[in-house]
Write a protein that holds these residues in place. Structure first.
Motif, PDB file in Angstrom:
ATOM      1  N   TYR A  20       0.845  -1.194   0.000  1.00  0.00           N
ATOM      2  CA  TYR A  20       0.000   0.000   0.000  1.00  0.00           C
ATOM      3  C   TYR A  20       0.881   1.244   0.000  1.00  0.00           C
ATOM      4  O   TYR A  20       1.930   1.277   0.654  1.00  0.00           O
ATOM      5  N   ASN A  21       0.445   2.284  -0.719  1.00  0.00           N
ATOM      6  CA  ASN A  21       1.190   3.543  -0.703  1.00  0.00           C
ATOM      7  C   ASN A  21       0.329   4.726  -0.259  1.00  0.00           C
ATOM      8  O   ASN A  21       0.741   5.869  -0.364  1.00  0.00           O
ATOM      9  N   LYS A  22      -0.877   4.436   0.250  1.00  0.00           N
ATOM     10  CA  LYS A  22      -1.768   5.482   0.758  1.00  0.00           C
ATOM     11  C   LYS A  22      -2.260   5.070   2.144  1.00  0.00           C
ATOM     12  O   LYS A  22      -2.706   3.935   2.346  1.00  0.00           O
ATOM     13  N   MET A  23      -2.185   5.991   3.094  1.00  0.00           N
ATOM     14  CA  MET A  23      -2.619   5.692   4.460  1.00  0.00           C
ATOM     15  C   MET A  23      -4.076   5.248   4.493  1.00  0.00           C
ATOM     16  O   MET A  23      -4.419   4.277   5.189  1.00  0.00           O
ATOM     17  N   ASP A  24      -4.941   5.925   3.771  1.00  0.00           N
ATOM     18  CA  ASP A  24      -6.366   5.591   3.814  1.00  0.00           C
ATOM     19  C   ASP A  24      -6.616   4.150   3.392  1.00  0.00           C
ATOM     20  O   ASP A  24      -7.405   3.436   4.022  1.00  0.00           O
ATOM     21  N   ASP A  25      -5.953   3.719   2.322  1.00  0.00           N
ATOM     22  CA  ASP A  25      -6.162   2.352   1.832  1.00  0.00           C
ATOM     23  C   ASP A  25      -5.656   1.322   2.835  1.00  0.00           C
ATOM     24  O   ASP A  25      -6.298   0.290   3.073  1.00  0.00           O
ATOM     25  N   LEU A  26      -4.503   1.594   3.429  1.00  0.00           N
ATOM     26  CA  LEU A  26      -3.931   0.675   4.411  1.00  0.00           C
ATOM     27  C   LEU A  26      -4.847   0.548   5.628  1.00  0.00           C
ATOM     28  O   LEU A  26      -5.153  -0.562   6.089  1.00  0.00           O
ATOM     29  N   VAL A  27      -5.318   1.680   6.135  1.00  0.00           N
ATOM     30  CA  VAL A  27      -6.144   1.657   7.341  1.00  0.00           C
ATOM     31  C   VAL A  27      -7.529   1.091   7.045  1.00  0.00           C
ATOM     32  O   VAL A  27      -8.128   0.422   7.892  1.00  0.00           O
ATOM     33  N   ASP A  28      -8.046   1.316   5.847  1.00  0.00           N
ATOM     34  CA  ASP A  28      -9.327   0.697   5.465  1.00  0.00           C
ATOM     35  C   ASP A  28      -9.253  -0.820   5.612  1.00  0.00           C
ATOM     36  O   ASP A  28     -10.188  -1.458   6.097  1.00  0.00           O
ATOM     37  N   GLU A  29      -8.136  -1.400   5.189  1.00  0.00           N
ATOM     38  CA  GLU A  29      -7.966  -2.853   5.297  1.00  0.00           C
ATOM     39  C   GLU A  29      -7.837  -3.278   6.752  1.00  0.00           C
ATOM     40  O   GLU A  29      -8.431  -4.266   7.187  1.00  0.00           O
ATOM     41  N   LEU A  30      -7.059  -2.525   7.513  1.00  0.00           N
ATOM     42  CA  LEU A  30      -6.890  -2.862   8.932  1.00  0.00           C
ATOM     43  C   LEU A  30      -8.219  -2.784   9.686  1.00  0.00           C
ATOM     44  O   LEU A  30      -8.442  -3.546  10.635  1.00  0.00           O
TER      45      LEU A  30
END
Length: 258
Positions: free
Chosen positions: A61-71
């Motif tokens: 992932y290279n975007k915080m929003d995408d990473l945290v959405d998954e978490l």
């Protein structure tokens, strides 16, 4: 358990849970040896995002929003008992952003937050981003940080494997800035490295803005990667926090989570 979650020694009957978030370019292996030093009253789970270790060939992932959405799809079930979030460097800000999303959705929150080797989330990384630099210039930045072994930096084949992950993580680190107003009532501990030239005491104090209780700031020997150089001192601090939590949590509170 999901491949995102590394649980070196399952302890389903532990009273507390510790969820650890690695630094940019790092992986769960930073934390898994801790289980030998930590109290047996805690279960350790380390985050293993795509692009590293056993997930090396997955797209990071290279975007915080995408990473945290998954978490957000993975972490709430782990909050069924009192939980500590521990993040180092970028991992601190990932953990914090996750915590703000949990609160916004009315989900359970950690009972203690540990920010390690990180500026507060409101501070921009730097004026000049490095994640998009040509390979030679980017690797020079990595060498300056002192977190990548020289033997790895000089190994062209290895760096070809690692550069996509490092660039992706650096993009998150260098572009993320928290601008919301959500704050927290849980205790806050902040760890810093005595020889860390990147993170000043002022940076460490920046976390206080988002927590009602006074921050407990501890300075440990070592540079930005003191978590790797002095793991026994880090786990000593974590064990102190565990002891304090166990002493303060009444039995009924623990059973309520269990």
């Amino acid at each position: 358990m999901s491949k995102w979650l590394v649980n070196p020694t399952p302890r389903p009957n532990a009273d507390l849970r510790l969820i650890c978030f690695p630094y940019a370019g790092g992986n769960a292996a930073t934390f898994t040896p801790w289980i030998k030093q930590l109290s047996t009253d805690i279960e350790l789970i380390a985050i293993q995002a795509p692009g590293r270790a056993s997930r090396l060939f997955e797209t990071p992932y290279n975007k915080m929003d995408d990473l945290v959405d998954e978490l957000l799809t993975l972490i709430p079930p782990l909050l069924d008992k009192p939980t500590i979030f521990y993040g180092h460097s970028l991992g601190s800000r990932v953990a914090f952003e996750l915590m703000t999303r949990l609160k916004a959705q009315g989900l359970p929150l950690p009972v203690h937050f540990i920010a390690s080797g990180s500026r507060g989330p409101q501070a921009k990384a730097k004026e000049n981003a490095t994640y998009h630099l040509p390979d030679d210039a980017f690797m020079a930045e990595l060498e300056n940080l002192n977190g990548t072994p020289k033997a790895v930096l000089e190994n062209k084949e290895l760096m070809e494997l690692f550069l996509p992950l490092l660039r992706a993580d650096f993009e998150i680190a260098e572009t993320y800035q928290y601008t919301s107003q959500i704050t927290f009532d849980c205790p806050l501990s902040v760890l810093g490295g005595e020889q860390d030239s990147k993170i000043t005491h002022e940076h460490l104090q920046g976390w206080q803005e988002f927590f009602a209780l006074p921050a407990d700031i501890q300075i440990l020997p070592g540079d930005h990667f003191f978590i790797d150089s002095y793991p026994e001192l880090v786990t000593e601090q974590v064990n102190k926090i565990i002891g304090q939590l166990l002493a303060k949590l009444p039995a009924k509170a623990i059973s309520r989570y269990g």
